[in-house]
Design a protein around this motif. Structure first.
Motif, PDB file in Angstrom:
ATOM      1  N   ASP A  11       0.832  -1.194   0.000  1.00  0.00           N
ATOM      2  CA  ASP A  11       0.000   0.000   0.000  1.00  0.00           C
ATOM      3  C   ASP A  11       0.870   1.247   0.000  1.00  0.00           C
ATOM      4  O   ASP A  11       1.995   1.230  -0.490  1.00  0.00           O
ATOM      5  CB  ASP A  11      -0.950  -0.038   1.204  1.00  0.00           C
ATOM      6  CG  ASP A  11      -0.203  -0.271   2.533  1.00  0.00           C
ATOM      7  OD1 ASP A  11       1.008   0.033   2.593  1.00  0.00           O
ATOM      8  OD2 ASP A  11      -0.830  -0.757   3.489  1.00  0.00           O
ATOM      9  N   ARG A  53      -1.194   3.055  -3.254  1.00  0.00           N
ATOM     10  CA  ARG A  53      -1.769   3.618  -2.030  1.00  0.00           C
ATOM     11  C   ARG A  53      -3.249   3.257  -1.895  1.00  0.00           C
ATOM     12  O   ARG A  53      -3.976   3.123  -2.883  1.00  0.00           O
ATOM     13  CB  ARG A  53      -1.610   5.136  -2.027  1.00  0.00           C
ATOM     14  CG  ARG A  53      -2.381   5.831  -3.130  1.00  0.00           C
ATOM     15  CD  ARG A  53      -1.971   7.279  -3.273  1.00  0.00           C
ATOM     16  NE  ARG A  53      -0.609   7.402  -3.792  1.00  0.00           N
ATOM     17  CZ  ARG A  53      -0.019   8.587  -4.028  1.00  0.00           C
ATOM     18  NH1 ARG A  53      -0.677   9.724  -3.795  1.00  0.00           N
ATOM     19  NH2 ARG A  53       1.205   8.617  -4.498  1.00  0.00           N
ATOM     20  N   ARG A  55      -4.623   0.484  -0.921  1.00  0.00           N
ATOM     21  CA  ARG A  55      -5.022  -0.894  -1.203  1.00  0.00           C
ATOM     22  C   ARG A  55      -5.091  -1.752   0.061  1.00  0.00           C
ATOM     23  O   ARG A  55      -4.200  -1.734   0.892  1.00  0.00           O
ATOM     24  CB  ARG A  55      -4.063  -1.540  -2.205  1.00  0.00           C
ATOM     25  CG  ARG A  55      -4.273  -1.106  -3.650  1.00  0.00           C
ATOM     26  CD  ARG A  55      -5.684  -0.838  -3.920  1.00  0.00           C
ATOM     27  NE  ARG A  55      -6.063  -0.769  -5.309  1.00  0.00           N
ATOM     28  CZ  ARG A  55      -7.076  -0.032  -5.728  1.00  0.00           C
ATOM     29  NH1 ARG A  55      -7.758   0.711  -4.876  1.00  0.00           N
ATOM     30  NH2 ARG A  55      -7.433  -0.048  -6.993  1.00  0.00           N
ATOM     31  N   GLY A  80       1.240  -4.622   4.140  1.00  0.00           N
ATOM     32  CA  GLY A  80      -0.172  -4.259   3.991  1.00  0.00           C
ATOM     33  C   GLY A  80      -0.935  -4.531   5.262  1.00  0.00           C
ATOM     34  O   GLY A  80      -0.412  -5.070   6.235  1.00  0.00           O
ATOM     35  N   ASN A  83      -4.932  -0.398   5.615  1.00  0.00           N
ATOM     36  CA  ASN A  83      -6.209   0.028   5.047  1.00  0.00           C
ATOM     37  C   ASN A  83      -7.338  -0.916   5.439  1.00  0.00           C
ATOM     38  O   ASN A  83      -8.492  -0.491   5.548  1.00  0.00           O
ATOM     39  CB  ASN A  83      -6.096   0.126   3.530  1.00  0.00           C
ATOM     40  CG  ASN A  83      -5.155   1.236   3.101  1.00  0.00           C
ATOM     41  OD1 ASN A  83      -5.372   2.405   3.382  1.00  0.00           O
ATOM     42  ND2 ASN A  83      -4.076   0.874   2.434  1.00  0.00           N
TER      43      ASN A  83
END
Length: 257
Positions: A11, A53, A55, A80, A83
């Motif tokens: 991300d 970005r 994700r 990751g 998010n």
């Protein structure tokens, strides 16, 4: 541990926000720093950064992993989950499934895979208490998946720097210049590669303490616009990161051979 093909998945943190190159043309970040250091050990190293970005883990699996598979990397760094933590409709079981799928999928592509725990952003964010238990579940899932699939684990939890705002950008989410170098040093250490000693040295002086006014200014300046944008995107069916392309989709030399 020489590598020839290094691919980063993830991300915005994997993309390098908030660590721009001096000319402002794009973001640098921990992955670029690691690629540069690995290229010192293996001058023929080629590097791709597929991070986008915004994700989530399921999007990283669906969008980035098929590309990574075609690139045939011998080393993948997968960052990751942040998010997912901030998305609606949270489910402990779902995040465990996403983590397992992502880590398992990465280890099927490359013989060496590194994954990362996340710092507890709830400790540096007013009104962020609900995120703390989510981050605990996420980090436990990442740790378990790393052990199960034989991935290298970069666990930043014990590092006192995760509670120092100087290692984070203005939004207190993304790493700062100092934070990216510290994370790069942690990954290189796990890989058994020497790093810049200064990247792990403590910053001088005590960490800043924003106080009530500082927190209020941060909420107005950083949180309010993001919240408005997320609501607007949800209404029109967009996801954060839609419209952005991978940082470096092709394997390119890091150093001239």
């Amino acid at each position: 541990m020489p590598f020839e093909r290094f691919v980063t998945l993830g991300d915005s943190c994997a993309e390098g926000l908030d660590d721009p190159y001096p000319d402002g043309s794009r973001y640098r970040g921990w992955a670029d720093l690691v690629a540069e250091r690995l290229a010192d050990e293996q001058p023929g190293l080629r590097y791709a950064n597929l991070a986008v970005r915004g994700r989530r883990l399921d999007q990283i699996v669906a969008e980035q992993m098929p590309v990574a598979k075609r690139l045939r990397p011998d080393f993948i760094a997968l960052f990751g989950g942040g998010n997912d933590v901030m998305s609606g409709g949270w489910s402990d079981d779902e995040i465990r499934r996403r983590v397992d799928t992502a880590v398992g999928g990465a280890t099927e592509i490359a013989p060496t895979v590194a994954v990362f725990t996340l710092s507890d952003i709830s400790r540096r964010m007013p009104l962020g208490r609900r995120l703390g238990p989510r981050i605990t579940v996420l980090n436990e899932a990442i740790t378990a998946a790393a052990e199960h699939y034989g991935a290298l684990l970069v666990d930043i939890g014990p590092d006192p720097a995760v509670h120092d705002l100087r290692y984070f950008g203005r939004d207190r989410l993304h790493l700062s210049h100092h934070g990216h170098r510290r994370l790069a040093a942690h990954l290189l250490t796990v890989l058994g590669v020497s790093t810049q000693p200064s990247w792990l040295e403590p910053l001088p002086g005590p960490p800043p303490q924003p106080g009530v006014r500082g927190h209020a200014a941060w909420l107005w300046r950083e949180v309010r616009p993001v919240a408005i944008s997320r609501v607007r995107n949800r209404l029109i069916g967009r996801s954060p990161g839609d419209g952005f392309l991978p940082k470096q989709p092709d394997l390119l030399p890091v150093r001239p051979v």
